[in-house]
Design a protein around this motif. Structure first.
Motif, mmCIF file in Angstrom:
data_model
loop_
_atom_site.group_PDB
_atom_site.id
_atom_site.type_symbol
_atom_site.label_atom_id
_atom_site.label_comp_id
_atom_site.label_asym_id
_atom_site.label_seq_id
_atom_site.Cartn_x
_atom_site.Cartn_y
_atom_site.Cartn_z
ATOM 1 N N PHE A 1 0.812 -1.158 -0.029
ATOM 2 C CA PHE A 1 0.035 0.137 -0.008
ATOM 3 C C PHE A 1 0.867 1.380 0.006
ATOM 4 O O PHE A 1 0.654 2.335 -0.827
ATOM 5 N N ALA A 2 1.909 1.308 0.697
ATOM 6 C CA ALA A 2 2.717 2.270 0.870
ATOM 7 C C ALA A 2 3.468 2.609 -0.287
ATOM 8 O O ALA A 2 3.414 4.178 -0.923
ATOM 9 N N ARG A 3 3.880 1.583 -1.005
ATOM 10 C CA ARG A 3 4.659 1.789 -2.390
ATOM 11 C C ARG A 3 3.533 2.501 -3.391
ATOM 12 O O ARG A 3 3.996 3.300 -4.211
ATOM 13 N N GLU A 4 2.497 1.634 -3.405
ATOM 14 C CA GLU A 4 1.520 1.879 -4.496
ATOM 15 C C GLU A 4 0.787 3.337 -4.320
ATOM 16 O O GLU A 4 0.693 4.186 -5.313
ATOM 17 N N VAL A 5 0.255 3.507 -3.239
ATOM 18 C CA VAL A 5 -0.556 4.738 -2.850
ATOM 19 C C VAL A 5 0.194 5.951 -2.296
ATOM 20 O O VAL A 5 -0.203 7.126 -2.516
ATOM 21 N N GLY A 6 1.044 5.731 -1.523
ATOM 22 C CA GLY A 6 1.896 6.709 -0.800
ATOM 23 C C GLY A 6 2.517 7.844 -1.814
ATOM 24 O O GLY A 6 3.196 7.512 -2.734
ATOM 25 N N SER A 7 2.264 9.107 -1.312
ATOM 26 C CA SER A 7 3.003 10.319 -1.968
ATOM 27 C C SER A 7 4.310 10.463 -1.256
ATOM 28 O O SER A 7 5.278 10.884 -2.145
ATOM 29 N N ARG A 8 4.336 10.175 -0.151
ATOM 30 C CA ARG A 8 5.550 10.549 0.636
ATOM 31 C C ARG A 8 5.633 9.244 1.731
ATOM 32 O O ARG A 8 4.654 8.891 2.439
ATOM 33 N N VAL A 9 6.844 8.553 1.811
ATOM 34 C CA VAL A 9 6.983 7.719 3.117
ATOM 35 C C VAL A 9 8.084 8.268 4.054
ATOM 36 O O VAL A 9 9.104 8.645 3.779
ATOM 37 N N ILE A 10 7.695 8.025 5.285
ATOM 38 C CA ILE A 10 8.453 8.512 6.341
ATOM 39 C C ILE A 10 8.966 7.181 7.222
ATOM 40 O O ILE A 10 8.196 6.243 7.584
ATOM 41 N N PHE A 11 10.327 7.074 7.233
ATOM 42 C CA PHE A 11 10.740 6.011 7.999
ATOM 43 C C PHE A 11 11.227 6.167 9.463
ATOM 44 O O PHE A 11 12.026 7.485 9.520
ATOM 45 N N MET A 12 10.410 5.697 10.429
ATOM 46 C CA MET A 12 10.947 6.257 11.840
ATOM 47 C C MET A 12 11.529 5.255 12.411
ATOM 48 O O MET A 12 11.240 4.023 12.374
ATOM 49 N N ASP A 13 12.531 5.482 13.496
ATOM 50 C CA ASP A 13 13.202 4.520 14.426
ATOM 51 C C ASP A 13 13.532 5.404 15.566
ATOM 52 O O ASP A 13 14.112 6.564 15.320
ATOM 53 N N GLY A 14 13.332 4.824 16.949
ATOM 54 C CA GLY A 14 13.766 5.282 18.011
ATOM 55 C C GLY A 14 13.297 6.820 18.176
ATOM 56 O O GLY A 14 13.958 7.522 18.979
ATOM 57 N N GLY A 15 12.148 7.135 17.900
ATOM 58 C CA GLY A 15 11.420 8.271 17.905
ATOM 59 C C GLY A 15 11.819 9.368 17.198
ATOM 60 O O GLY A 15 11.539 10.577 17.378
ATOM 61 N N ARG A 16 12.633 9.098 16.165
ATOM 62 C CA ARG A 16 13.153 10.069 14.977
ATOM 63 C C ARG A 16 12.408 9.581 13.818
ATOM 64 O O ARG A 16 12.531 8.507 13.348
ATOM 65 N N ILE A 17 12.574 10.831 12.857
ATOM 66 C CA ILE A 17 12.400 10.429 11.304
ATOM 67 C C ILE A 17 13.832 10.372 10.909
ATOM 68 O O ILE A 17 14.731 11.124 10.958
ATOM 69 N N VAL A 18 14.186 8.909 10.440
ATOM 70 C CA VAL A 18 15.578 8.500 10.064
ATOM 71 C C VAL A 18 15.623 8.909 8.603
ATOM 72 O O VAL A 18 16.697 9.243 8.160
ATOM 73 N N GLU A 19 14.462 8.655 7.624
ATOM 74 C CA GLU A 19 14.646 8.997 6.349
ATOM 75 C C GLU A 19 13.250 9.200 5.849
ATOM 76 O O GLU A 19 12.513 8.722 6.444
#
Ligand SMILES: Nc1ncnc2c1ncn2[C@@H]1O[C@H](COP(=O)(O)OP(=O)(O)OP(=O)(O)O)[C@@H](O)[C@H]1O
Ligand SMILES: [Mg+2]
Lengths: 245, 233
Positions: free
Chosen positions: A203-221
Motif C-alpha cells: 500500500f505504501a509503495r503504490e498509494v503513498g506520495s511520501r514515506v516516512i521511516f521512523m526509528d527510536g522516536g526520530r524520522i530517520v529517512e
C-alpha cells in the motif's frame, strides 16, 4: 503547495524522560499528501500520529494545524479535532449504537447538522463502501473488515480536512485487509489528505506520495516510495526493509 | 420455647403493625438506593478526577464508610448531625415520623453511596479507553463523551451491583429501628413487648425480609442474563 499540518520539534517523554517515545520530530503535511509512516515496533509511529490530534499531549514542540498552534493553552481543541478524522487499529465503533447512529452522532451533536441531512449524508457514504444494507445493524453484527469500513465512514461524516490512520488493517483477518485498503485507496485518489501508519508495504509503495521511516522516536529517512523502497540510504532503513519485504 | 399456633394467631392481630413496618422498610430502602446512587455518582467522579485532593477526599470517605460499623454511622448521623440540625416533626402516610425517617435515609444513603461509588468508578474505568479516544477524535467534548459514549456502556457493568445494593440495603436498613424508625424490626420489638411472645414475631420478620429480597435478587438475575445475551448479538 499548501501546508495543512506543521510539526515542530515534537517530543513525547514517558516516565519523567526515561522513555523517549518521540525525540524531536519536524515534518510538514501538505494538502493532498498521502503520507505513509513506517518503522519497527516501538519506534513511535502511533505516538506521532496520535500527537497530531493531541490524543497524546506533546512534552515539547508544536503542532500547527491550518495555521493555528493547537498545542497552545487556549485553543478550542474540539473544533480542530472535528477536521481531523481518525481511524484506529481496533475500530472503536460505539457498540451500543447502530451503524447509522455511529455515523451521525458527531455530526448531529457536535456540528449541529440537521439530523435528516446527517443521515442522508451518512447513507450516501455508507453506500460508497458497500454497506448501505447494514445501516440498522449493531457493530457486533459486522465482520472486522466491515467494522473498519464503517469506522472510516464515521470519520468522513465529519468532512475532515485530513484523515489519520493507525494501522487500520493490523487487527483484520488477512482476507479482509483488501476491502479496507480499497476504501483507503479510493480516498487517496479522491484527493484526501492522509497520514497512515501501516505495515502494508504494498500500500505504501503504490498509494503513498511520501514515506516516512521512523526509528527510536526520530524520522530517520523520508522520500518518495521509490526513494525509500528502491534506494534506501541509511543502514537502519535497509535493515528494516530486509526484514519486512 | 416452641412455636405454637396459638401464638401465631395472636401475632396476626398485630397485622397492621407489620404492614406499616413493611412499607417503612421498602420506602427507606428505595429512597436510600436512589439518593445513594446520586451520592455514588458524585463520589465516583471525584475518584476519577484529575485533581489529587478530590481523589484523596473521596477515597478517605469511602474507607471511612467501609471501615466503620453501619450502626455507628446511623447513630452519628442521628445524634451528632441531626442533634444540631432540628428537623420539623410531622408524620406522613399517617404513621411515618419524618424526624426519624429522614436521618435514617441520610445515614443509609451516605453509607450506600460510599459502597456504590467504587463500583461506579470501576464500571466507568472498565469501558475501553478506545471508546473515549474515538469520541474525542470526532471532536466531542469530555462531558458529551461521558454522557453519550462511556456512561451508557458503563451501566452494563454497574447495574447488577446497584441492584444487589438494593437487596443489601433492605436487610441492613433493619439497624434503623435503633433510632426509632418504625420499620419491620421496630415493629417486631413492639409486638414482642406488647404480647410477650418472642420468637413468632421474628419469624414473621424473617418471612417479610425474605419475601422482599428473594424476588428482588431473582429479578436482578433475569436482567443480568438478558444483558449478557444482548452482548452476544
Ligand atoms: N503510555 C505510555 N507509557 C510509557 N511508555 C509508552 C506509552 N505509550 C508508548 N510508550 C512507549 O513509547 C514508545 C513508542 O510507542 P509507539 O506505540 O508510538 O510505537 P509504535 O511505533 O506505534 O509501535 P507499534 O508498531 O508496535 O505499534 C514505545 O517504546 C512504547 O513502549
Ligand atoms: Mg503503534
Amino acid at each position: 503547495m499548501e501546508k495543512i499540518i506543521e510539526v515542530k520539534g515534537l517530543k513525547k517523554h514517558y516516565n519523567k524522560g526515561k522513555i523517549r517515545a518521540l525525540d524531536g520530530i519536524d515534518i510538514d503535511v501538505y494538502r493532498k499528501d498521502v503520507m505513509v509512516v513506517i518503522g519497527p515496533s516501538g519506534s513511535g509511529k502511533s505516538t506521532f500520529l496520535r500527537s497530531l490530534n493531541l490524543l497524546e499531549i506533546p512534552s515539547e514542540g508544536q503542532i500547527i494545524f491550518e495555521g493555528t498552534d493547537i498545542t497552545a493553552q487556549k485553543v478550542d481543541l474540539n473544533l480542530h479535532r472535528q477536521k481531523m478524522g481518525m481511524v484506529f487499529q481496533h475500530f472503536n465503533l460505539f457498540p451500543h449504537k447502530t451503524i447509522l447512529e455511529n455515523l451521525t452522532i458527531a455530526p448531529i451533536k457536535v456540528k449541529k447538522i440537521d439530523p435528516g441531512l446527517a443521515e442522508e449524508k451518512a447513507k450516501a457514504l455508507l453506500d460508497r463502501v458497500g454497506l448501505l444494507d447494514r445501516v440498522g445493524a449493531y457493530p457486533a453484527q459486522l465482520s472486522g473488515g466491515q467494522k473498519q469500513r464503517v469506522a472510516i465512514v464515521r470519520a468522513l461524516c465529519m468532512e475532515p480536512e485530513v484523515m489519520l490512520f493507525d494501522e487500520p488493517t493490523s487487527a483484520l483477518d488477512p482476507e479482509m485487509v483488501g476491502e479496507v485498503l480499497d476504501v483507503m485507496r479510493s480516498l487517496a485518489r479522491g484527493g484526501m489528505t492522509m497520514v497512515t501508519v501501516t505495515h502494508e508495504m504494498g500500500f505504501a509503495r503504490e498509494v503513498g506520495s511520501r514515506v516516512i521511516f521512523m526509528d527510536g522516536g526520530r524520522i530517520v529517512e523520508q522520500g518518495t516510495p521509490d526513494e525509500i523502497f528502491n534506494h534506501p540510504k541509511s543502514d537502519r532503513l535497509k535493515d528494516f526493509l530486509s526484514k519486512v519485504l | 420455647m416452641s412455636i405454637s399456633m396459638e401464638h401465631m394467631n395472636k401475632i396476626f392481630t398485630y397485622g397492621t403493625l407489620f404492614r406499616q413496618g413493611l412499607i417503612v422498610t421498602v420506602l427507606l430502602s428505595a429512597f436510600t438506593v436512589i439518593i445513594g446512587f446520586f451520592i455514588a455518582m458524585f463520589l465516583a467522579f471525584m475518584l476519577l478526577s484529575k485533581n489529587r485532593l478530590l481523589r484523596l477526599v473521596a477515597g478517605a470517605y469511602v474507607q471511612f464508610v467501609r471501615c466503620t460499623p453501619m450502626l455507628v454511622q446511623v447513630f452519628l448521623v442521628y445524634y451528632a448531625v441531626f442533634g444540631f440540625i432540628s428537623l420539623p416533626k410531622f408524620q406522613f402516610l399517617g404513621f411515618i415520623q419524618f424526624e426519624r425517617f429522614f436521618p435514617a435515609v441520610v445515614a443509609l444513603s451516605l453509607n450506600s453511596g460510599g459502597y456504590m461509588s467504587d463500583v461506579i468508578r470501576g464500571g466507568i474505568e472498565g469501558v475501553d479507553i478506545g471508546q473515549t479516544e474515538a469520541a474525542r477524535s470526532l471532536g466531542m467534548p469530555g462531558w458529551m463523551t461521558m454522557k453519550e459514549i462511556v456512561l451508557p456502556q458503563a451501566v452494563k457493568n454497574i447495574l447488577p451491583a446497584v441492584a444487589n445494593e438494593f437487596v443489601t440495603i433492605i436487610k441492613e436498613s433493619s439497624v434503623c429501628y435503633t433510632i426509632g424508625v418504625q420499620d419491620i424490626m421496630f415493629n417486631v420489638k413492639a409486638v414482642q413487648s406488647a404480647s410477650f411472645i418472642i420468637v413468632e414475631p421474628l419469624l414473621v420478620a424473617t418471612c417479610l425480609y425474605f419475601c422482599l429480597c428473594f424476588p428482588t435478587s431473582k429479578i436482578i438475575g433475569y436482567f443480568e442474563r438478558r444483558m449478557r445475551e444482548s452482548d452476544k448479538r
